[in-house]
Design a protein around this motif. Structure first.
Motif: not given
Length: 387
Positions: A27-36, A39-44
């Motif tokens: 699940f984390d392989l799909v869900e995860g992003g880089a480092e902290d 950017t992943l959080q900013r997208n949504s």
């Protein structure tokens, strides 16, 4: 498809079903992003800034979500993005995704990192695009271009934002390195999800040389990792000359890069930060979209990739200048839960939400969404959600 999956009324609900089904590392392989994962959080979170203008006195009894993107007719302005390693979610992997796209009339972009040969996928879907990682081996690239063109591909998507692999710390903590090895910790996680593990062992990751031609996506991903290549302006010019059909540049976040891509003959650009999996602390794709649209100035079609979780997000991207959006994680949730049927359910949910949002904003056709419908306000306090 299970009753729960069939009743999933949002991407968030399908995500929760996927979380329950998959071992945590997968699940984390799909869900995860880089480092902290900023950017992943900013997208949504960027989509929460959108202000949608309600309209009255507009005849929206009949609404049309259909559009055409780079010559490809779509029933809804959605394309299923190349994601890689889909085989660890469901044994049918890209075949299920391609079939779902064809069944629902949305776009499908087949990735270089795939568990199924492109020849198999081309047989089960209609119009499809192909995503390419460039390499220094021009002969290999030319052969790949000839291969997909002969199979009927008429839109090539070149990814330009992976000169090196991002630092994906969730994968490192779980031991999901390349090549993948079954560590005691990973084996323990797998034991907690026996149904998924049984499917994996029934052939979810067959090796090269199998009669069906399937390959391990991790093997393919390992090859890509070993040949990562910083794409230059000269490379783009060469590719434009080598590919006779429509060309899309994916991974554009800077307006100057969008203008450069168009100068070298790109027919489309995808505003994308690789789903937050490459450079952390980069802007959200929605934040970058208006600047790229302005720089391209109608000379190419602009698409957005990253953070789309609602039909309202699709409408927001259209209102800020995108022709269509690509989605990755949302359909992977559906794939993990119920294969092709799960992917189709996610497409249906997003399209239904888009249609409903169009009615409430007085928009009868996606072609009519514009600046009057959508504006982007200041950041919403406490809006850092998961992508």
């Amino acid at each position: 498809m299970s009753r729960r999956a069939a009743r999933a009324g949002s991407v968030a609900e399908m995500r929760e079903l996927a979380r329950r089904r998959l071992p945590r590392p997968v699940f984390d392989l799909v869900e995860g992003g880089a480092e902290d994962e900023v950017t992943l959080q900013r997208n949504s979170a960027a989509f929460l800034r959108a202000r949608l203008q309600p309209r009255a006195f507009v005849d929206v009894a009949e609404r049309d979500t259909a559009t055409t993107v780079l010559g490809t007719p779509l029933r809804s302005p959605l394309l299923l993005a190349p994601t890689g390693a889909a085989r660890v979610l469901h044994r049918d992997a890209e075949l299920a995704v391609a079939r779902a796209a064809a069944a629902r009339g949305v776009g499908y972009v087949h990735g270089t990192v795939s568990g199924h040969p492109v020849e198999q996928v081309a047989r089960v879907t209609g119009s499809w695009w192909y995503q390419l990682f460039l390499s220094a081996d021009r002969g290999r690239v030319t052969a790949e271009l000839d291969r997909v063109a002969a199979l009927g591909c008429r839109v090539l998507v070149v990814t330009v934002d992976v000169p090196t692999f991002g630092n994906r710390e969730r994968d490192r903590r779980h031991g999901l390195t390349l090549p993948v090895r079954l560590s005691p910790g990973l084996a323990l996680h797998c034991a907690t999800r026996p149904r998924w593990t049984a499917e994996l062992l029934r052939g979810n990751l067959p090796q090269r040389g199998r009669p069906d031609g399937r390959v391990s996506p991790f093997a393919t991903q390992g090859q890509i990792l070993r040949s990562l290549y910083p794409v230059t302006e000269g490379d783009l010019a060469w590719l434009r000359g080598a590919w006779p059909h429509r060309l899309v540049v994916k991974g554009v976040m800077d307006p100057e890069d969008g203008a450069l891509a168009v100068r070298h003959g790109a027919d489309g650009v995808v505003v994308s930060n690789h789903g937050g999996r490459q450079l952390d602390r980069a802007p959200a794709t929605l934040e970058a979209l208006p600047g790229v649209v302005e720089a391209v100035a109608g000379r190419a079609e602009v698409l957005l990739d990253g953070g789309v979780r609602r039909g309202a997000d699709v409408l927001t991207a259209l209102g800020l200048g995108a022709r269509a959006v690509l989605v990755g994680r949302p359909y992977l949730y559906g794939l993990a839960v119920a294969g092709q049927a799960g992917v189709e359910r996610v497409i249906d949910v997003l399209t239904t939400e888009l249609d409903r949002t169009m009615a409430l904003t007085g928009v009868a056709s996606v072609r009519d969404v514009g600046a009057r419908t959508v504006t982007l306000g200041p950041p919403v306090a406490g809006s850092a959600g998961a992508s």
